[in-house]
Design a protein around this motif. Structure first.
Motif, mmCIF file in Angstrom:
data_model
loop_
_atom_site.group_PDB
_atom_site.id
_atom_site.type_symbol
_atom_site.label_atom_id
_atom_site.label_comp_id
_atom_site.label_asym_id
_atom_site.label_seq_id
_atom_site.Cartn_x
_atom_site.Cartn_y
_atom_site.Cartn_z
ATOM 1 N N GLU A 41 0.824 -1.209 0.000
ATOM 2 C CA GLU A 41 0.000 0.000 0.000
ATOM 3 C C GLU A 41 0.855 1.254 0.000
ATOM 4 O O GLU A 41 0.546 2.234 -0.680
ATOM 5 N N GLY A 44 1.973 1.785 -3.369
ATOM 6 C CA GLY A 44 0.912 1.973 -4.350
ATOM 7 C C GLY A 44 0.878 0.894 -5.414
ATOM 8 O O GLY A 44 0.502 1.155 -6.561
ATOM 9 N N LYS A 207 -4.772 10.523 -6.954
ATOM 10 C CA LYS A 207 -3.869 10.468 -5.812
ATOM 11 C C LYS A 207 -4.714 10.547 -4.550
ATOM 12 O O LYS A 207 -5.237 11.612 -4.214
ATOM 13 N N LYS A 208 -4.846 9.423 -3.850
ATOM 14 C CA LYS A 208 -5.807 9.308 -2.757
ATOM 15 C C LYS A 208 -5.115 9.254 -1.402
ATOM 16 O O LYS A 208 -3.934 8.905 -1.295
ATOM 17 N N LYS A 212 -4.044 3.183 -1.652
ATOM 18 C CA LYS A 212 -3.142 3.607 -2.717
ATOM 19 C C LYS A 212 -2.817 2.486 -3.694
ATOM 20 O O LYS A 212 -2.406 2.744 -4.825
ATOM 21 N N ARG A 358 -3.186 3.666 8.687
ATOM 22 C CA ARG A 358 -3.622 3.293 7.337
ATOM 23 C C ARG A 358 -5.087 2.882 7.334
ATOM 24 O O ARG A 358 -5.861 3.275 6.449
#
Length: 390
Positions: A41, A44, A207-208, A212, A358
């Motif tokens: 994560e 990404g 882009k979060k 990811k 996260r």
């Protein structure tokens, strides 16, 4: 600390086959998914190989008919599989839910010929799907979509842009809702579009703040040709097909939310049992015990609600109101529980060395996708007192 404490959730499973299935899913989650979640994560990276593994294990078509490669599992069982996967990595759990959502239209509204042609590959052939309803100017107001479908002979030509598409740019097939007629809900039709269709392109992924590893992107349809035998249902039936899929999909989001919340609780309980302050475990302070007790109670209540809605669906009874309730409660629970888990860990909870920060970032999107929680309240209200007067 590992991403997940080893104590498994005690499941409500109707058959020995279902219990064996959950054992298989837990084994895959613990061996192949959870150990890599934090690193993947952060980088990404999209776990395409995990989805191939899940397909080989028969886990991408669980709620669909074995006649076309599905698993013949009731939603009560399928949703608990999603919860297990989401607890290990939301990108995977939500990805399976989205794939199921993308398969829903063809599995429930397609002709037998369409189903026999396409479903086996979709459900067990290693393919991955995406669901294309939202657009840059139509999210909650989905019936206002502008992507056009124009008939040319035996083909339809699709032109427009879809937005917020999970698996955008990596999906092998798309269920696309497009305007084939006049304005409003009755002018929308559904189409099954190959992921490599000419004229189809993906924008760079958004882009979060979380998830990811799951690509979310706009998809552009520049004169994409789709044969009429890939139109699902009747012309103008698309919006009804979309709403039916969303009722089922909301239960998938609810289950994923409880998986995220459970993972956060597991991490908080583990930390509270190890961390010592004032010569005692912090788990021995009553205030913290009460916080953990509230977290656990909210999770159990959310799980019971999504399972109750699933059983209504399995019995062929109306479940739309309960699906909205489950999506609302379970995702709000995930947000609250993950915030509380960060508080339990204190400063460590705010760092990437532990999984709860996260999980908190991931929980937020679940209150938004497949109908914001404000939309869920509107749906529930309509079931209670009828449509709003205008």
């Amino acid at each position: 600390m590992s991403d997940r404490a080893p104590q498994p959730v005690e499941r409500q499973l109707p058959t020995d086959e279902a219990r064996d299935l959950i054992s298989l899913v837990r084994d895959i989650a613990q061996r192949e998914i959870a150990p890599h979640t934090a690193e993947e994560e952060e980088a990404g990276r999209f776990p395409r190989e995990v989805f191939r593994l899940l397909s080989e294990a028969g886990l991408l078509g669980l709620p669909y008919s074995s006649e076309f490669g599905g698993g013949d599992q009731p939603y009560e069982v399928y949703l608990q599989v999603l919860e297990e996967l989401a607890a290990a990595r939301l990108t995977v759990g939500l990805g399976v839910s989205v794939h199921s959502l993308a398969s829903h239209a063809l599995a429930n509204f397609g002709t037998k010929e369409q189903q026999a042609t396409h479903l086996p590959a979709m459900l067990g052939g290693g393919l991955l799907g995406a669901y294309c309803l939202s657009e840059p100017t139509s999210g909650s107001d989905a019936a206002a979509l502008r992507t056009k479908a124009v008939r040319e002979g035996e083909d339809w030509v699709l032109t427009g842009t879809k937005a917020w598409i999970t698996h955008g740019g990596v999906a092998d097939f798309l269920t696309v809702l497009a305007r084939s007629g006049g304005e409003g809900a009755r002018g929308i039709s559904a189409y099954l579009v190959p992921g490599d269709a000419a004229g189809l392109s993906a924008a760079p992924p958004e882009k979060k703040m979380g998830m990811k590893g799951s690509p979310t992107a706009q998809l552009h349809f520049d004169g994409v040709r789709v044969a009429d035998d890939r139109r699902i249902g009747e012309e103008g039936q698309g919006f009804a097909i979309a709403l039916a899929a969303l009722d089922a999909g909301r239960l998938g989001i609810a289950a994923c939310a409880i998986g995220v919340a459970q993972a956060a609780l597991d991490a908080a309980v583990s930390y509270a049992g190890e961390r010592r302050q004032f010569s005692r475990r912090i788990a021995d302070f009553q205030g913290l015990r009460f916080l953990l007790a509230d977290m656990a109670t909210q999770i159990e209540a959310g799980r019971a609600l999504y399972l109750a809605a699933a059983r209504l669906r399995d019995a062929g009874r109306p479940f739309a109101k309960q699906a909205a309730m489950a999506k609302l409660m379970c995702t709000d629970t995930a947000m609250k529980v993950t915030v509380d888990a960060v508080q339990v860990l204190g400063g460590y909870g705010y760092t990437a060395d532990f999984p709860v920060e996260r999980l908190m970032r991931e929980a937020k999107v679940l209150q938004i996708v497949e109908g914001t929680n404000q939309i869920q309240r509107m749906v529930i209200g309509r079931h209670l007192v009828g449509p709003e007067e205008r």
